[in-house]
Design an enzyme around this catalytic site. Structure first.
Site, mmCIF file in Angstrom:
data_model
loop_
_atom_site.group_PDB
_atom_site.id
_atom_site.type_symbol
_atom_site.label_atom_id
_atom_site.label_comp_id
_atom_site.label_asym_id
_atom_site.label_seq_id
_atom_site.Cartn_x
_atom_site.Cartn_y
_atom_site.Cartn_z
ATOM 1 C CB CYS A 1 -0.929 0.085 1.190
ATOM 2 S SG CYS A 1 -2.100 -1.273 1.266
ATOM 3 N NE ARG B 1 4.640 1.609 0.050
ATOM 4 C CZ ARG B 1 5.681 1.304 0.821
ATOM 5 N NH1 ARG B 1 6.901 1.550 0.404
ATOM 6 N NH2 ARG B 1 5.497 0.773 2.001
ATOM 7 C CD1 TRP C 1 -0.091 -6.381 -3.043
ATOM 8 C CD2 TRP C 1 -0.433 -6.974 -0.915
ATOM 9 N NE1 TRP C 1 0.184 -7.726 -2.927
ATOM 10 C CE2 TRP C 1 -0.011 -8.112 -1.636
ATOM 11 C CE3 TRP C 1 -0.704 -7.105 0.447
ATOM 12 C CZ2 TRP C 1 0.136 -9.363 -1.046
ATOM 13 C CZ3 TRP C 1 -0.556 -8.346 1.040
ATOM 14 C CH2 TRP C 1 -0.126 -9.456 0.304
ATOM 15 C CG ASN D 1 1.227 0.174 4.400
ATOM 16 O OD1 ASN D 1 0.924 -0.981 4.139
ATOM 17 N ND2 ASN D 1 2.473 0.610 4.450
ATOM 18 N N GLY D 2 -0.967 -1.585 6.367
ATOM 19 C CA GLY D 2 -0.680 -2.446 7.512
ATOM 20 C C GLY D 2 -1.900 -3.272 7.873
ATOM 21 C CD GLU E 1 17.179 -13.233 -7.336
ATOM 22 O OE1 GLU E 1 16.642 -13.745 -6.344
ATOM 23 O OE2 GLU E 1 16.859 -12.109 -7.776
ATOM 24 C CE LYS F 1 14.485 -10.667 -9.660
ATOM 25 N NZ LYS F 1 14.351 -11.195 -8.367
ATOM 26 C CD GLU G 1 9.743 -11.289 -8.396
ATOM 27 O OE1 GLU G 1 9.000 -10.707 -7.604
ATOM 28 O OE2 GLU G 1 10.984 -11.209 -8.330
ATOM 29 C CG HIS H 1 19.969 -36.957 -3.283
ATOM 30 N ND1 HIS H 1 20.413 -38.178 -2.817
ATOM 31 C CD2 HIS H 1 21.073 -36.202 -3.469
ATOM 32 C CE1 HIS H 1 21.736 -38.147 -2.697
ATOM 33 N NE2 HIS H 1 22.164 -36.947 -3.092
ATOM 34 C CE LYS I 1 11.517 -2.855 -5.151
ATOM 35 N NZ LYS I 1 12.261 -3.930 -5.823
HETATM 36 O O1 M6R Z 1 12.763 -5.175 0.652
HETATM 37 P P1 M6R Z 1 13.293 -6.549 0.914
HETATM 38 O O2 M6R Z 1 14.639 -6.766 0.322
HETATM 39 O O3 M6R Z 1 13.238 -6.934 2.356
HETATM 40 O O4 M6R Z 1 12.284 -7.520 0.144
HETATM 41 C C1 M6R Z 1 12.385 -8.906 0.261
HETATM 42 C C2 M6R Z 1 11.551 -9.606 -0.777
HETATM 43 O O5 M6R Z 1 10.204 -9.286 -0.618
HETATM 44 C C3 M6R Z 1 11.985 -9.233 -2.199
HETATM 45 O O6 M6R Z 1 13.335 -9.483 -2.408
HETATM 46 C C4 M6R Z 1 11.161 -10.039 -3.233
HETATM 47 O O7 M6R Z 1 11.459 -11.391 -3.128
HETATM 48 C C5 M6R Z 1 11.428 -9.504 -4.647
HETATM 49 N N1 M6R Z 1 10.188 -9.153 -5.271
HETATM 50 C C6 M6R Z 1 12.070 -10.482 -5.546
HETATM 51 O O8 M6R Z 1 12.315 -9.949 -6.810
#
Ligand code: M6R
Length: 616
Positions: A2, A27, A75, A101-102, A485, A489, A492, A508, A611
């Site tokens: 948010c 956000r 969000w 927000n929260g 990673e 990517k 998401e 395994h 984000k």
């Molecule tokens: O702001 P942060 O680094 O704490 O965020 C952690 C994760 O939410 C963030 O890295 C998320 O996995 C990304 N969207 C990945 O691309």
């Protein structure tokens, strides 16, 4: 999670708020809404979906102009992303507007209480209770909205940033924060509130970071900050060292593309000024005394998502360079398993935003247990660095795309620096060894640049895999977190099944997934240094290829052993073994971004995500 904006000044509040929301849309983008005070009347509009839906509605039916207002981009947590659940929420008399927000954890009890007193709540959100409580408290507080907010906050449990306006409190915007971000922007004859400085950076670079449990009252002529009891506020004023252009797409189609391209600079900026006049590594912000660092007997690194992958890579560097045992832990799991921590534990939290609730709560738990906490963070003014014992800022600049790219590379640099610093302080690394690694790091921006220059075949490959249903990623040693990673990517951004494995684990179980034509990306360790690993992964490639996998091999220039087994070969520059993730990750970012684009996805705003994840 948010985005919130508040404004009071001489400009059109609606224009300022909409512009701010545009910069905060990363956000959350489930709905957007605004409220403006105009001649003692509160007017509002809100729409499900992206900000553009609201903008369209406001074009069709404009709101009257006012100079005080607020806005929200959501969000969803409580209640589906509908018009009714969109913020702001107004009370039954239409006098108070609140954005939030929260999560307000005791909202059910408060809601029942309000219903008994005759309030009609119209949404499924937790936020709406605040609107009604504020409406109730306004008169008893002497029509002082800040005082009403303090009284309401004292009744709330959970995490919240709240911003409110009241039709009978002209030219006043009130905000409150507990555990969720809220920053003040100070202008000339105007003031701002926002979840992130990006919202007001086009108007002012003078910001105020609010402490925990603070209420802020914004008027044109000034800002008053108190705690929830009305006592003196805790805050820190600072100057934002980037400008509005850093938060623009700058000709790129997506922020993600721009942020991938910015990586060489981000890496270089994070390395800047780290060597003191005496030739020693200096991390000025690390305010933990050397003696304490010398007594550390365990390092625990805590993070989420991409930052967690940086943490996994840090473990290799820390253990190799300092010989101190290092554990890596998902923040969301950490405090619930009763971790063993004491004064000799150094906890490192890694977070781009500095606001991720899981990591923040883990950080607090660690401090409560007596551990010293060092936060690696990209966002000045955020909660984690403020609460930590020490901070090491990454200098990636604002990262807007939801998928983290340049923040990851700079987190890696910060982790290498911390590992070297520990090695220097504890005497496990000689000065010339440290200098050598620093020189190797200093060469990395150029190496990342080289990778970026050779990405066209990767983009082509990604487009050709548009209809694949699954992609696997394999790696060993520091290539394992890189594989994770790459898979994250792809999940998401392309919404595809993607999984990363340690290549040695294949036999395994996961090898059963291999079938004809399945794309498998393999991150190959350097043939130099730990060449046993290299040879083993070459065998792994042969094993999966024999079972029909389409092998996409990421290997160093000059590594000829992989050539016969690679259906697609992506070359990366020769780097020291531990630093390879800095170059090996880049093709995976480009791959995911291009595949998502080919599928027609919104690269910067993938579905269901936000984000900054400020709920647990
Ligand atoms: O702001 P942060 O680094 O704490 O965020 C952690 C994760 O939410 C963030 O890295 C998320 O996995 C990304 N969207 C990945 O691309």
């Amino acid at each position: 999670m948010c985005g919130i904006v508040g404004y009071v000044g001489e400009k059109s509040a609606l224009d300022v708020v909409i512009e701010g929301l545009r910069r905060l849309e990363y956000r959350g983008y489930d709905s957007a809404g605004v409220a403006v005070l105009t001649d003692g009347v509160l007017v509002s509009d809100k729409r499900a979906g992206k900000l553009q839906n609201l903008e369209k509605a406001l074009q069709d039916t404009p709101l009257p102009v006012g100079k005080t207002g607020l806005g929200h981009t959501r969000w969803a947590t409580h209640g589906a992303p509908t018009d009714a659940n969109a913020h702001p929420h107004l009370d039954n008399a239409g006098k108070v507007a609140v954005v939030h927000n929260g999560i307000i954890e005791n909202f059910a009890a408060l809601r029942a209480e309000l219903a008994e007193r005759g309030h009609t709540l119209l949404s499924e959100t937790d936020t709406e209770v605040v609107t009604h409580l504020l409406a109730e408290q306004f008169e008893p507080s002497g029509r002082d909205l800040a005082e009403a907010m303090r009284r309401v906050c004292r009744r709330l449990e959970g995490a919240f940033t709240l911003v409110a306006v009241h039709a009978d409190a002209p030219d006043v915007v009130v905000g409150a924060r507990r555990n969720s971000p809220l920053v003040v922007g100070r202008g000339e004859g105007e003031n701002f509130l926002a979840s992130d400085v990006a919202a007001f950076i086009a108007h002012t670079r003078e910001a105020v970071e609010l402490g925990q449990d603070q209420v802020v009252e914004l008027r044109r002529e000034g800002v008053t900050i108190t705690d929830f009891a009305g006592g003196p506020g805790t805050f820190r004023e600072y100057h934002v060292d980037w400008d509005a252009s850093a938060a623009e797409k700058d000709g790129y189609d997506y922020f993600m593309l721009k942020e991938i391209a910015e990586q060489p600079k981000a890496v270089a900026d994070t390395l800047l000024g780290r060597i003191g006049a005496d030739g020693r590594l200096t991390l000025d912000e690390v305010r933990i005394p050397d003696q304490v660092l010398r007594e550390v007997d365990k390092v625990v690194i805590i993070a989420c998502g991409t930052s967690f992958h940086a943490a996994m890579i840090a473990k290799y560097a820390i253990e190799h360079w300092t010989r101190v045992p290092c554990e890596v832990e998902l923040a969301s799991e950490f405090r619930y398993r009763d971790p063993i921590l004491d004064r000799q534990t150094l906890v490192i939290t890694i977070s781009q935003s500095g606001e991720t609730m899981d990591t923040l709560m883990a950080q607090r738990h660690a401090r409560e247990q007596g551990a010293k906490v060092l936060a690696i963070c990209n966002t000045n003014g955020s909660t984690m660095p403020r609460e930590a014992d020490a901070v090491l800022y990454t200098h990636a600049g604002p990262e807007v795309a939801v998928a983290s790219t340049k923040a990851f590379l700079t987190q890696l640099v910060a982790c290498y620096l911390v590992a070297l610093y520990l090695g220097q302080t504890r005497g496990t690394k000689w000065g010339d060894e440290i200098t050598e690694v620093i020189e190797q790091l200093a060469a990395m921006p150029e190496q990342v640049d080289k990778v970026l220059d050779t990405m066209e075949p990767v983009r082509e490959l990604a487009r050709s895999l548009k209809d694949a249903t699954s992609v696997l990623f394999l790696g060993r040693h520091v290539g394992f977190p890189v594989a994770l990673e790459g898979a994250l990517k792809l999940k998401e951004l392309a919404y595809m099944h993607a999984e990363g494995f340690a290549a040695g684990e294949l036999k395994h179980g996961p090898i059963a997934l291999i079938e004809d034509g399945l794309p498998v990306v393999v991150v190959v360790p350097s043939p130099r240094g730990r060449s046993v690993l290299h040879d083993k992964i070459v065998s792994n490639i042969q094993e999966i290829r024999a079972r029909g996998a389409k092998t996409i091999v990421i290997a160093e220039e000059g590594d000829e052993a992989v050539v016969p087994y690679a259906d697609h070969l992506i070359r990366i520059p020769v780097t020291p073994v531990l630093l390879q993730p800095l170059v090996a990750t880049v093709p995976l970012q480009v791959f995911a971004c291009e595949l998502a684009t080919a599928k027609g996805h919104e690269v910067d705003q993938p579905r269901n995500l936000a984000k900054s994840v400020t709920v647990e």
